[in-house]
Each structure stands twice: as structure tokens, then as C-alpha cells.
Design a protein around this motif. Structure first.
Motif, PDB file in Angstrom:
ATOM      1  N   PHE A 107       0.797  -1.225   0.000  1.00  0.00           N
ATOM      2  CA  PHE A 107       0.000   0.000   0.000  1.00  0.00           C
ATOM      3  C   PHE A 107       0.835   1.284   0.000  1.00  0.00           C
ATOM      4  N   SER A 108       2.096   1.198  -0.297  1.00  0.00           N
ATOM      5  CA  SER A 108       2.914   2.410  -0.317  1.00  0.00           C
ATOM      6  C   SER A 108       4.078   2.246  -1.287  1.00  0.00           C
ATOM      7  N   THR A 109       4.595   3.389  -1.755  1.00  0.00           N
ATOM      8  CA  THR A 109       5.691   3.397  -2.718  1.00  0.00           C
ATOM      9  C   THR A 109       6.650   4.536  -2.396  1.00  0.00           C
ATOM     10  N   TYR A 110       7.931   4.246  -2.537  1.00  0.00           N
ATOM     11  CA  TYR A 110       8.977   5.260  -2.380  1.00  0.00           C
ATOM     12  C   TYR A 110       9.656   5.423  -3.732  1.00  0.00           C
ATOM     13  N   ILE A 128       6.716   9.981  -1.926  1.00  0.00           N
ATOM     14  CA  ILE A 128       6.126   8.744  -1.428  1.00  0.00           C
ATOM     15  C   ILE A 128       4.640   8.759  -1.778  1.00  0.00           C
ATOM     16  N   THR A 129       4.094   7.590  -1.992  1.00  0.00           N
ATOM     17  CA  THR A 129       2.651   7.462  -2.182  1.00  0.00           C
ATOM     18  C   THR A 129       2.128   6.435  -1.190  1.00  0.00           C
ATOM     19  N   VAL A 130       0.956   6.720  -0.649  1.00  0.00           N
ATOM     20  CA  VAL A 130       0.297   5.812   0.289  1.00  0.00           C
ATOM     21  C   VAL A 130      -1.141   5.614  -0.168  1.00  0.00           C
ATOM     22  N   ARG A 131      -1.536   4.370  -0.321  1.00  0.00           N
ATOM     23  CA  ARG A 131      -2.903   4.054  -0.776  1.00  0.00           C
ATOM     24  C   ARG A 131      -3.709   3.491   0.388  1.00  0.00           C
ATOM     25  N   GLU A 132      -4.928   3.991   0.533  1.00  0.00           N
ATOM     26  CA  GLU A 132      -5.762   3.468   1.610  1.00  0.00           C
ATOM     27  C   GLU A 132      -6.109   2.002   1.303  1.00  0.00           C
ATOM     28  N   PRO A 133      -6.086   1.138   2.324  1.00  0.00           N
ATOM     29  CA  PRO A 133      -6.136  -0.311   2.080  1.00  0.00           C
ATOM     30  C   PRO A 133      -7.526  -0.910   1.936  1.00  0.00           C
ATOM     31  N   TRP A 134      -8.586  -0.125   2.187  1.00  0.00           N
ATOM     32  CA  TRP A 134      -9.917  -0.727   2.216  1.00  0.00           C
ATOM     33  C   TRP A 134     -10.522  -0.815   0.815  1.00  0.00           C
ATOM     34  N   ALA A 135     -10.959   0.307   0.264  1.00  0.00           N
ATOM     35  CA  ALA A 135     -11.533   0.308  -1.082  1.00  0.00           C
ATOM     36  C   ALA A 135     -10.457   0.521  -2.145  1.00  0.00           C
ATOM     37  N   GLN A 136      -9.237   0.875  -1.709  1.00  0.00           N
ATOM     38  CA  GLN A 136      -8.132   1.176  -2.636  1.00  0.00           C
ATOM     39  C   GLN A 136      -8.587   2.177  -3.689  1.00  0.00           C
ATOM     40  N   PHE A 137      -9.227   3.223  -3.195  1.00  0.00           N
ATOM     41  CA  PHE A 137      -9.822   4.241  -4.049  1.00  0.00           C
ATOM     42  C   PHE A 137      -9.019   5.544  -4.008  1.00  0.00           C
ATOM     43  N   ALA A 138      -8.382   5.823  -2.879  1.00  0.00           N
ATOM     44  CA  ALA A 138      -7.664   7.090  -2.700  1.00  0.00           C
ATOM     45  C   ALA A 138      -6.183   6.847  -2.458  1.00  0.00           C
ATOM     46  N   THR A 139      -5.362   7.730  -3.049  1.00  0.00           N
ATOM     47  CA  THR A 139      -3.909   7.655  -2.890  1.00  0.00           C
ATOM     48  C   THR A 139      -3.375   9.035  -2.546  1.00  0.00           C
ATOM     49  N   LEU A 140      -2.498   9.096  -1.570  1.00  0.00           N
ATOM     50  CA  LEU A 140      -1.848  10.352  -1.194  1.00  0.00           C
ATOM     51  C   LEU A 140      -0.408  10.320  -1.686  1.00  0.00           C
ATOM     52  N   ASP A 178       6.961  19.989  -9.151  1.00  0.00           N
ATOM     53  CA  ASP A 178       6.784  20.982  -8.104  1.00  0.00           C
ATOM     54  C   ASP A 178       6.800  20.250  -6.767  1.00  0.00           C
ATOM     55  N   LEU A 179       6.940  21.024  -5.714  1.00  0.00           N
ATOM     56  CA  LEU A 179       6.970  20.473  -4.367  1.00  0.00           C
ATOM     57  C   LEU A 179       5.591  20.632  -3.727  1.00  0.00           C
ATOM     58  N   GLY A 180       5.009  19.534  -3.289  1.00  0.00           N
ATOM     59  CA  GLY A 180       3.677  19.635  -2.698  1.00  0.00           C
ATOM     60  C   GLY A 180       3.090  18.284  -2.373  1.00  0.00           C
ATOM     61  N   ALA A 181       1.762  18.232  -2.318  1.00  0.00           N
ATOM     62  CA  ALA A 181       1.050  16.990  -2.007  1.00  0.00           C
ATOM     63  C   ALA A 181      -0.259  16.961  -2.785  1.00  0.00           C
ATOM     64  N   LYS A 182      -0.664  15.770  -3.174  1.00  0.00           N
ATOM     65  CA  LYS A 182      -1.914  15.639  -3.927  1.00  0.00           C
ATOM     66  C   LYS A 182      -2.641  14.368  -3.500  1.00  0.00           C
ATOM     67  N   ILE A 183      -3.930  14.353  -3.802  1.00  0.00           N
ATOM     68  CA  ILE A 183      -4.758  13.170  -3.602  1.00  0.00           C
ATOM     69  C   ILE A 183      -5.242  12.693  -4.963  1.00  0.00           C
ATOM     70  N   THR A 184      -5.148  11.408  -5.188  1.00  0.00           N
ATOM     71  CA  THR A 184      -5.654  10.797  -6.413  1.00  0.00           C
ATOM     72  C   THR A 184      -6.832   9.902  -6.069  1.00  0.00           C
ATOM     73  N   LEU A 185      -7.943  10.112  -6.758  1.00  0.00           N
ATOM     74  CA  LEU A 185      -9.129   9.285  -6.564  1.00  0.00           C
ATOM     75  C   LEU A 185      -9.399   8.513  -7.855  1.00  0.00           C
ATOM     76  N   GLN A 186      -9.346   7.204  -7.759  1.00  0.00           N
ATOM     77  CA  GLN A 186      -9.617   6.353  -8.925  1.00  0.00           C
ATOM     78  C   GLN A 186     -10.096   4.999  -8.423  1.00  0.00           C
ATOM     79  N   PRO A 187     -11.267   4.536  -8.894  1.00  0.00           N
ATOM     80  CA  PRO A 187     -11.750   3.217  -8.480  1.00  0.00           C
ATOM     81  C   PRO A 187     -10.733   2.125  -8.784  1.00  0.00           C
ATOM     82  N   MET A 188     -10.766   1.074  -7.978  1.00  0.00           N
ATOM     83  CA  MET A 188      -9.823  -0.030  -8.124  1.00  0.00           C
ATOM     84  C   MET A 188      -9.905  -0.644  -9.514  1.00  0.00           C
TER      85      MET A 188
END
Length: 448
Positions: A107-110, A128-140, A178-188
Motif C-alpha cells: 500500500f505504499s511506494t517510495y 512517497i505514495t500511500v494508498r488506503e487499504p480498504w476500497a483502494q480508491f484514494a492515494t496520497l 513541483d513540491l507539494g502533495a496531492k490526492i488521487t481518486l480512482q476506483p480499483m
């Protein structure tokens, strides 16, 4: 009898020795086997852990070596890999030398990507990216990474069919990251709506440099990508939005308008003292489209993007700021439009590919042609400069994939600037006619 007695005696002795040695070996086994087994098990577990780690670690990269020749010595080929040397019209260069390390678990990537060329070593990605483990719908995602705007920014330089991105993206998004943070929403993947994707985040706004002000810029893209059942036709589309700001380094803010003589176009100044250290609006809207058709003549692809918006810059540059130092110059706010269109045609099932690309950027839509001049007829400064000139580029290219690692590219760019009322002193700054700044690129790429 004596012989029989001797044989019997030897048999008894041999039996005793065998029994004794068996008992000794058994005793040794009872003592040593658990230690050996434990050691062996430990080594196996370590080996399994090492193999598992290596399976999660990926190392990829590519190198692009190229030779270029321009129309003129010292030509301003900034958007084709940088300006030519002052005393040369051709050059060798390592355009990109990338190596990328990525470590991924469930659920994460470096990710860390470096770029090494003759100019030095620089960071391209560190996130780094972290994906929520339940619906695997959102990634930070957090760190340094591509801005989620449009299509061409996130399209890898190793896969792109042309040497560089369009002029408008190099102007608005220098360095792409750029330097920052984003959320990605995509169905599994595999779910009904997995073709829809939303990226949205907050960024510093000045590239991969440290912050110098309190503001953050919003960048977002909503897009979809689909294919027919036979996957012979693929299509995608997206809309993007950028809402940010740029620190005003002085109290002088210039906007396009008509000058006091009532006929000359130029910039009008607002010199209210409170302007200094306020923020000028930086706002873009864009749409993008991708189509690919598989047929007997090969793969035909069309890509296009169109952007418009407000861009704060300086008097002689409309580029977005890419520095860790706050601007200390006057602010010029321009309205711009621009974009690009690709047509890419593979030649049947061969390794050959033809490329046609047209891109343009009008950095100041309020003026054009001979309206762009540095002074009015009365000798007053208009504030207009080479930063207000429209450019277009027609690119013609050929790509050949030697094998899965090696790609050859030949690409010729015909660069046109609108002719203006700004007369320079030499062949690289006389904008009263089209500059001689066409350029040819011959490139070889190795990717692993």
C-alpha cells in the motif's frame, strides 16, 4: 578350532566397534543437528527476506545522447534543449541521464529519480505514495513530482515522440515538477468506473525550489481513458485547472491597456504602495484529448491540448518563476493562449514511426504584430518586449525502435515568431522579421 575361535573373536570385536561408533555418531547428531538446522533456517529466512526486498525494489533509467544544429550561431533555442553556445551553431549533449529507484509494498511506494548530465546531477523526483487499504480508491502523494495538469507534463520524456515538450508547458511549468502533495481518486482496477481519475493537490508554485512565501497553489485534473472491447480504439480526455498566485516584488503592477495617446497599446501601471508583497493571480484552464486507432497501416494517434489564463511575469519574460528567491522585479500580468496538436503514424508493423507536431503560444492576447513595439510614436515606453511575441513551431520527426532498449530519433523544428515593431541589433533579437532559429535534433536513447 583355533581358526573358528579367532574368527569368532574378530566378529565380536567388529560388532563392538561398530556399535560404539554408531552410538558416538548418534550422540553427535543429537548434539549438532538442532544447531545446524537453526542456522540453516536462519540463513533461509534471511535469504527469503533479501529476495523479497529485491522483488520490491526496481531500478530503471534511460540516457538520451544527441547532436543538434541550428540556423544561426548563438541561436536562441531555449525551448529545444537550451540556447546554442555563443560561438557555435551545433553541439553534442546528454539531454537526459535518468536513474530511478522505486520501492513498493502493498500500500505504499517510495520513489527517487536523479538526472545526471554533463551539467551536473539534479533531483527529478522524490516522493512517497500511500494508498488506503480498504476500497483502494484514494492515494496520497507527497514530495517532488509532476504537476497534475494536462497530459504532456506527465507523459514520460523516454516515451515521448518529440525531443521536448511544447513551448507553452516549458513556459508555464518549467521543469514540470513541483513540491507539494496531492490526492488521487480512482476506483480499483477492474471495477466499473476505473477509467475515471481525479488528481488534486496543493503546491509551492516555484518548481522544486524551497518556499519563499505563505501561499500555496491548487492544481487539479479530472480525466478518463477508455478503449473498445477489441482494444483497437483508445480514447481519453481531461480538464485541468490551476489557481495560484505570485508574490509582487515591487509596488509597480502592469496590466495591458491603451496608453494616454488613445491609440497605442501597451502596459498601464498601478503603483499603489500597498501593492508590494501582495499577490498577483496565476490562473490557468486547460483541456486535453487523446485518440489512438489500430489498423492495417499501423497505429494512428492524435493528441491535443489547449490552455488559456492569466500569467504574472516580468517585463522581458513571461515564464513562471522557478527559483527559491522571492521576485524583486515589477509584475507584468498577461492573458495567454496556447497549445499543441500531435499526429503520430506507425508504419504498419514495422519499427518506423512518423511524427507531426504543431504548437503555439501567444503570451499576450491583447497585442499582436506591429502593435508590439517598445515605444509609442510620441517616444513613450509601452512596456512591451519580446515576452509579448507569439511563437509557433512545426515539428517533423522520424523514430526508429532498434530494439526494446534503443530508440533513434531525427526531428526538425521550424520555429516562427510573429513579426513586430521591435527591431533588434542582430539576427537573434531583430523581431521585425522571423528569426533564423530552426533546429535539427538527432538523438539516440537507451532505456532499461
Amino acid at each position: 578350532m583355533n581358526i573358528l575361535c579367532r574368527k569368532s573373536l574378530l566378529l565380536i570385536v567388529a560388532t563392538i566397534l561398530f556399535s560404539f561408533s554408531s552410538l558416538t555418531l548418534k550422540a553427535q547428531e543429537e548434539v549438532l543437528v538442532p544447531e545446524v538446522v537453526d542456522t540453516l533456517n536462519g540463513k533461509i529466512e534471511t535469504l527469503k527476506s533479501d529476495v523479497e526486498m529485491l522483488k520490491r525494489l526496481k531500478i530503471t533509467g534511460y540516457i538520451q545522447g544527441q547532436w543538434q544544429i541550428a540556423d544561426t550561431i548563438g541561436s536562441s533555442t531555449v525551448f529545444s534543449g537550451g540556447a546554442m553556445p555563443k560561438y557555435s551553431d551545433n553541439r553534442f549533449a546528454v539531454r537526459r541521464g535518468r536513474i530511478k529507484f522505486s520501492y513498493e509494498n502493498e500500500f505504499s511506494t517510495y520513489v527517487l529519480q536523479l538526472d545526471g548530465t554533463e551539467k551536473g546531477v539534479a533531483i527529478k523526483d522524490a516522493y512517497i505514495t500511500v494508498r488506503e487499504p480498504w476500497a483502494q480508491f484514494a492515494t496520497l502523494t507527497a514530495g517532488v513530482f509532476d504537476r497534475p495538469f494536462g497530459y504532456e507534463i506527465t507523459y514520460s520524456s523516454s516515451a515521448r515522440e518529440t525531443p521536448e515538450r511544447a513551448r507553452i508547458f516549458q513556459t508555464l511549468f518549467p521543469g514540470e515538477r513541483d513540491l507539494g502533495a496531492k490526492i488521487t481518486l480512482q476506483p480499483m482496477k477492474g471495477s466499473r468506473f476505473d477509467f475515471i481519475r481525479l488528481d488534486a493537490g496543493l503546491f509551492v508554485g516555484n518548481g522544486i525550489n524551497s518556499e519563499f512565501d505563505k501561499k500555496k497553489d491548487f492544481i487539479g485534473r479530472l480525466g478518463f481513458s477508455k478503449a473498445n472491447r477489441a482494444e483497437t480504439f483508445k480514447y481519453g480526455m481531461g480538464v485541468s485547472y490551476y489557481n495560484g498566485s505570485v508574490l509582487q516584488g515591487t509596488k509597480f503592477i502592469y496590466t495591458p491597456g491603451t496608453m494616454a495617446d488613445g491609440s497605442t497599446l501597451g502596459f498601464l501601471v498601478d503603483s499603489t504602495s500597498s501593492n508590494k508583497f501582495e499577490f498577483a493571480k496565476r490562473q490557468y484552464t486547460g483541456v486535453d484529448l487523446q485518440l489512438s486507432l489500430f489498423s492495417v497501416i499501423g497505429i494512428s494517434t492524435i493528441r491535443a491540448e489547449y490552455l488559456m489564463g492569466d500569467q504574472p511575469g516580468g517585463k522581458t519574460s513571461s515564464n513562471s518563476i522557478a527559483s527559491g528567491t522571492a521576485p524583486d522585479y515589477d509584475t507584468y500580468v498577461r492573458q495567454f493562449t496556447g497549445g499543441y496538436v500531435y499526429f503520430i503514424q506507425s508504419i504498419g508493423q514495422s519499427k518506423h514511426q512518423l511524427v507531426f507536431k504543431y504548437d503555439w503560444l501567444d503570451p499576450n492576447t491583447k497585442v499582436s504584430g506591429n502593435e508590439i513595439k517598445s515605444k509609442s510614436d510620441a517616444g513613450k515606453s509601452t512596456g512591451l518586449s519580446n515576452a509579448d511575441i507569439q511563437y509557433s513551431t512545426l515539428g517533423l520527426g522520424w523514430n526508429y525502435r532498434f530494439n526494446s532498449q534503443v530508440k533513434l530519433m531525427a526531428y526538425y523544428e521550424i520555429v516562427k515568431n510573429e513579426t513586430t515593431g521591435i527591431s533588434g541589433t542582430n539576427s537573434v533579437n531583430n523581431y521585425s522579421k522571423d528569426l533564423k532559429d530552426n533546429i535539427f535534433t538527432l538523438r539516440v536513447q537507451y532505456k532499461f
